[in-house]
Motif scaffolding. Sequence first.
Motif, PDB file in Angstrom:
ATOM      1  N   GLY A   1      14.826  47.686  68.502  1.00 54.05           N
ATOM      2  CA  GLY A   1      13.875  47.355  67.440  1.00 54.05           C
ATOM      3  C   GLY A   1      13.456  48.571  66.637  1.00 54.05           C
ATOM      4  O   GLY A   1      13.238  48.483  65.426  1.00 54.05           O
TER       5      GLY A   1
ATOM      6  N   SER B   1      18.574  45.397  79.890  1.00 50.93           N
ATOM      7  CA  SER B   1      18.746  46.297  78.746  1.00 50.93           C
ATOM      8  C   SER B   1      19.282  47.603  79.308  1.00 50.93           C
ATOM      9  O   SER B   1      18.671  48.182  80.218  1.00 50.93           O
TER      10      SER B   1
ATOM     11  N   CYS C   1      21.516  46.955  74.502  1.00 51.85           N
ATOM     12  CA  CYS C   1      20.049  47.014  74.407  1.00 51.85           C
ATOM     13  C   CYS C   1      19.668  46.746  72.959  1.00 51.85           C
ATOM     14  O   CYS C   1      20.237  47.348  72.040  1.00 51.85           O
TER      15      CYS C   1
ATOM     16  N   ARG D   1       9.035  38.427  86.513  1.00 52.85           N
ATOM     17  CA  ARG D   1       8.621  38.036  85.161  1.00 52.85           C
ATOM     18  C   ARG D   1       7.423  37.099  85.269  1.00 52.85           C
ATOM     19  O   ARG D   1       7.271  36.373  86.259  1.00 52.85           O
TER      20      ARG D   1
ATOM     21  N   ARG E   1      21.103  40.186  83.706  1.00 51.67           N
ATOM     22  CA  ARG E   1      21.217  40.961  82.458  1.00 51.67           C
ATOM     23  C   ARG E   1      20.069  41.967  82.370  1.00 51.67           C
ATOM     24  O   ARG E   1      18.934  41.634  82.681  1.00 51.67           O
TER      25      ARG E   1
END
Length: 299
Positions: free
Chosen positions: A248, A99, A245, A290, A97
């Motif tokens: 924010g 964004s 996505c 990550r 996955r």
Amino acid sequence: MINMLLIQGIDYNKCSECGSCVASCTAKLYSETDDKDKVYVFNNPHGVCVKCGHCIAVCPDEAILFEHEDPAFNFKGTKKLPDIVSYGDLMKILRMRRSIRVYKDKPVPEKKLEKVLQAMRYAPTASNRENWRITVVTNRKEIEYLSKESTKDLKLAKKLLPLRYLALPFLSPALRKRAIDPRTEVILDRELGALEKGEDIVFFNAPCVLILYARPYTSNMAANDAGVVITHGMLAAQALGLGTCWIGIAQRIFAKKRIRKHFKVPKGYEVYGVITLGEPDIEYQRAPPRRAVRVQRMD
Ligand SMILES: Cc1cc2nc3c(=O)[nH]c(=O)nc-3n(C[C@H](O)[C@H](O)[C@H](O)COP(=O)(O)O)c2cc1C
């Protein structure tokens, strides 16, 4: 048919008296009786049932009587979860996955949109409140409006930046940190430059935007619910060949009453998530690294 679960009791013609309803009910609404024809009984005198449906889900006899427009999904004939998706495959799904910030100029097919919403529907919520709602925006003008509103303050921020040291005592700790961060000006210049070229730096010309709102409740749980609901939607979108996505920067401006009003967010509700949805016009080749999990153990 109703859209909110109503448990009506036990069908004693079906009940094999296994007691799983008693074991599964966290509100303790099922109990034993002395009646030899009714070993267990359902009682909800104070309306404290959270409508989680665990009694329906666990009963091997399908003996729980209820009313809801959504029929229970029976697992009979369905493989066990580890046989549907192995951990390895699930990790691929999770790690693949991304964004998506490049979209094809194509509307999201209604059937796919509906499937994404259905996946969100089955997300868990605290105390099973299911109190979130969603606005689907496909109207290009409305998406542009929200995009413009989200970046409106950038010009002002650029103008005020030279005065930042005078304003420091009046800023919140978070804003203070950003104001003195040398990267802030670089980012502002980049964003203002892109806006001048007519780029949509908020929604990346996505054909669809989802706005999730809910009534706030205990300890910011509505925000947690939103995170889970949106994650369901994002993963479903991916399975349908769509991209998403979380935005924010657009979510933030729903703090303004004027914006909430424009997007018909009812009084007493807050926006907890804004995401794009559309067909990706970009293909990723690998998952980025990550950080390791920073774990503390208390064995
Ligand atoms: C709560 C939240 C808010 C985000 N807001 C934005 C945003 O305003 N604009 C944007 O381009 N990406 C936004 N993102 C996407 C993150 O930047 C992205 O998830 C992160 O860089 C990791 O990339 P990945 O999603 O491809 O793994 C947001 C993500 C989350 C979870």
